[in-house]
Design a protein around this motif. Structure first.
Motif, short mmCIF file in Angstrom:
data_model
loop_
_atom_site.label_atom_id
_atom_site.label_comp_id
_atom_site.label_asym_id
_atom_site.label_seq_id
_atom_site.Cartn_x
_atom_site.Cartn_y
_atom_site.Cartn_z
N HIS A 44 25.93 -65.56 -37.47
CA HIS A 44 25.85 -66.84 -36.79
C HIS A 44 26.77 -67.82 -37.52
O HIS A 44 26.52 -68.16 -38.68
CB HIS A 44 24.40 -67.35 -36.82
CG HIS A 44 24.18 -68.62 -36.08
ND1 HIS A 44 23.64 -68.65 -34.82
CD2 HIS A 44 24.44 -69.90 -36.42
CE1 HIS A 44 23.56 -69.91 -34.42
NE2 HIS A 44 24.05 -70.68 -35.37
N ALA B 95 18.75 -70.26 -36.79
CA ALA B 95 19.34 -69.04 -37.34
C ALA B 95 18.79 -68.76 -38.73
O ALA B 95 18.53 -67.61 -39.10
CB ALA B 95 20.87 -69.17 -37.39
N ARG C 123 18.70 -63.46 -38.70
CA ARG C 123 20.15 -63.40 -38.50
C ARG C 123 20.89 -63.97 -39.71
O ARG C 123 20.48 -64.98 -40.29
CB ARG C 123 20.52 -64.18 -37.24
CG ARG C 123 22.02 -64.25 -36.98
CD ARG C 123 22.32 -64.81 -35.63
NE ARG C 123 21.91 -63.89 -34.59
CZ ARG C 123 21.85 -64.20 -33.31
NH1 ARG C 123 22.13 -65.42 -32.92
NH2 ARG C 123 21.49 -63.30 -32.41
N VAL D 105 23.88 -65.98 -41.61
CA VAL D 105 24.52 -67.25 -41.29
C VAL D 105 25.76 -67.42 -42.15
O VAL D 105 25.73 -67.15 -43.36
CB VAL D 105 23.54 -68.43 -41.57
CG1 VAL D 105 24.24 -69.77 -41.38
CG2 VAL D 105 22.31 -68.31 -40.72
#
Lengths: 82, 402
Positions: B11, B28, B33, B35
């Protein structure tokens, strides 16, 4: 145009980082803490750049004060009077 | 909310995304996920990020965080850590600075900086504190009001930014909401201690040392415990510091990076691996470390180790303008440095600077020249932009015959 005497004064200020009030034309090497071995080299280069005469190593190391610089340059025909 | 940019499972969060909202980053960060913080306003090509992310092992696409650094080389590197380490780092900072009573943090630096990101965004997120984005020096009145009124506040600064901010804080109108002030990313502003007390009378002030690869902190020292401007203090718990044979300060950290993308390749950082900081330092017997300067700014001349950082620090004690140093070669081809001042000093001011060289440093340490420019090109942190300075026409104010 700057006189040779004024050029020498400025050179000494720049090479040894002197304050203006510290400078005298009778200043001795022993009175200048920054007139060390690297200072000898720097002064010799400065004399060459400013006056066009390159002192020999013996001449450069033999300079014991501003009066000696004047004598050296006048001996090479460079006028430092007045 | 802007639509998320996702690449190779990562992300991407850029400066413009953060300017619009922090919601995407928060979502995020709270998910599994990975980053990546992309300082898109600092001239880094988005294609460079995509290429760097393509080089990361797929396993890193969960629960990791990646930050950009250019260090002293100017070459971008992507530094990969884990979210859990970043949270642990933020908690370590929280305890070390006794931040329990701090209610909020106000940003003055871009959050895509590793310093601001961990010390402020991750800290606020992990400890359920408010993060307020200030307009910074773009609107000094609003920033001043924000820092004067409100609950107990923590800020993160770099030394040159504080110097600028302090000029806009009148006597008798201190920034009283601020109770914690952090410095990092540049030498601690030692000559500004009185100004710090005037501007932030309620604050405890800390010198933070580290680098992005450390994610990002290695030492934290309260100003009243600093022995001098180059004092780094002792390593944080979980951090080991050492000096390698070349004098570079290196570290191993429980919070540090797990991998790096540099020169177009990914390399893993092993748990027991020492990483260099790009800084040269000395270790003292009492466990403290003292900084000599950036590796690129400490060099040998006539057999003597010359620290450009120490020289600039001495110059700044007598010179109120900007000062920077650039590396050059002397006519013999040996490394040397040039000091650049802005704006052009008067003859007396120049003599005061030259007097510092004479009083504090042997001749071998003196710069080749002192150059002057009307205006110092600055980065957004108010530090000199050396790349731009190299392209700026400079006037010689003083030159040592060589």
């Amino acid at each position: 145009m700057m006189s040779n005497r004024a050029k020498l004064r400025q050179l000494m200020l720049d090479v040894f980082l002197l304050d203006e009030h510290e400078f005298r034309f009778d200043l001795r090497r022993s009175e200048i803490d920054t007139w060390d071995s690297l200072g000898v080299v720097s002064l010799a280069v400065g004399i060459h750049q400013t006056f066009g005469y390159h002192p020999t190593p013996e001449e450069a190391t033999g300079l014991a004060g501003v009066a000696d610089v004047i004598a050296l340059l006048e001996g090479r025909g460079i006028d430092l009077a007045g | 909310m802007r639509s998320a940019t996702v690449h190779a499972g990562w992300h991407l969060v850029g400066d413009d995304d953060l300017a619009a909202s922090h919601d995407g980053l928060a979502a995020a960060w709270s998910s599994d996920r990975s980053v990546v913080l992309a300082p898109t306003r600092r001239g880094v090509n988005p294609a460079w990020f995509r290429d760097a992310l393509d080089r990361l092992p797929a396993a890193l696409a969960h629960d990791h965080v990646a930050l950009l650094t250019s260090g002293s080389t100017g070459t971008p590197r992507l530094v990969v850590g884990t979210k859990s380490r970043a949270r642990a780092m933020a908690s370590c900072i929280h305890v070390h600075q006794d931040n329990h009573a701090v209610a909020r943090t106000v940003t003055l630096l871009p959050l895509t900086y590793s310093y601001a990101f961990v010390n402020q965004w991750v800290w606020a997120h992990a400890h359920d504190r408010t993060l307020v984005v200030s307009p910074g020096l773009a609107d000094v009145s609003a920033t001043r009001a924000l820092l004067r009124d409100g609950p107990d506040t923590m800020v993160c600064l770099v030394g040159p930014l504080f110097s600028l901010l302090a000029r806009h804080v009148p006597d008798g109108e201190p920034l009283t909401s601020v109770t914690r002030v952090n410095f990092a990313g540049a030498p601690f502003p030692w000559p500004e201690r009185a100004a710090l007390a005037r501007v932030f009378p309620r604050a405890r002030v800390f010198n933070n040392y580290g680098c992005t690869e450390a994610m990002p902190r290695l030492t934290i020292t309260a100003m009243d415990a600093l022995t001098g401007p180059s004092d780094l203090g002792v390593p944080l718990p979980g951090v080991e510091l050492g000096i390698d044979a070349a004098g570079e300060l290196r570290f191993r950290s429980a919070y540090g990076a797990v991998g790096l993308v540099e020169d177009g390749a990914y390399r893993e950082v092993a748990a027991d691996q020492w990483l260099g900081t790009q800084d040269v330092a000395v270790a003292h017997d009492d466990g403290r470390f003292a900084l000599l300067g950036r590796r690129s700014e400490v060099y040998k001349r006539h057999g003597e180790k010359v620290s450009v950082a120490q020289q600039l620090e001495a110059v700044r004690a007598v010179w109120v303008g900007q000062a920077a140093a650039m590396m050059e070669r002397d006519p013999a081809g040996d490394p040397a440095h040039v000091v650049v001042l802005a704006p052009t000093p008067s003859a007396d001011q120049l003599r005061a600077v030259l007097k510092v060289f004479r009083a504090r440093f042997p001749r071998a340490h003196w710069p080749l020249r002192v150059d002057c420019v009307d205006t110092m090109p600055l980065l957004e942190t108010n530090k000199p932009d050396l790349q731009a300075l190299a392209a700026t026409v400079r006037r010689v104010c003083w030159q040592l015959p060589r």
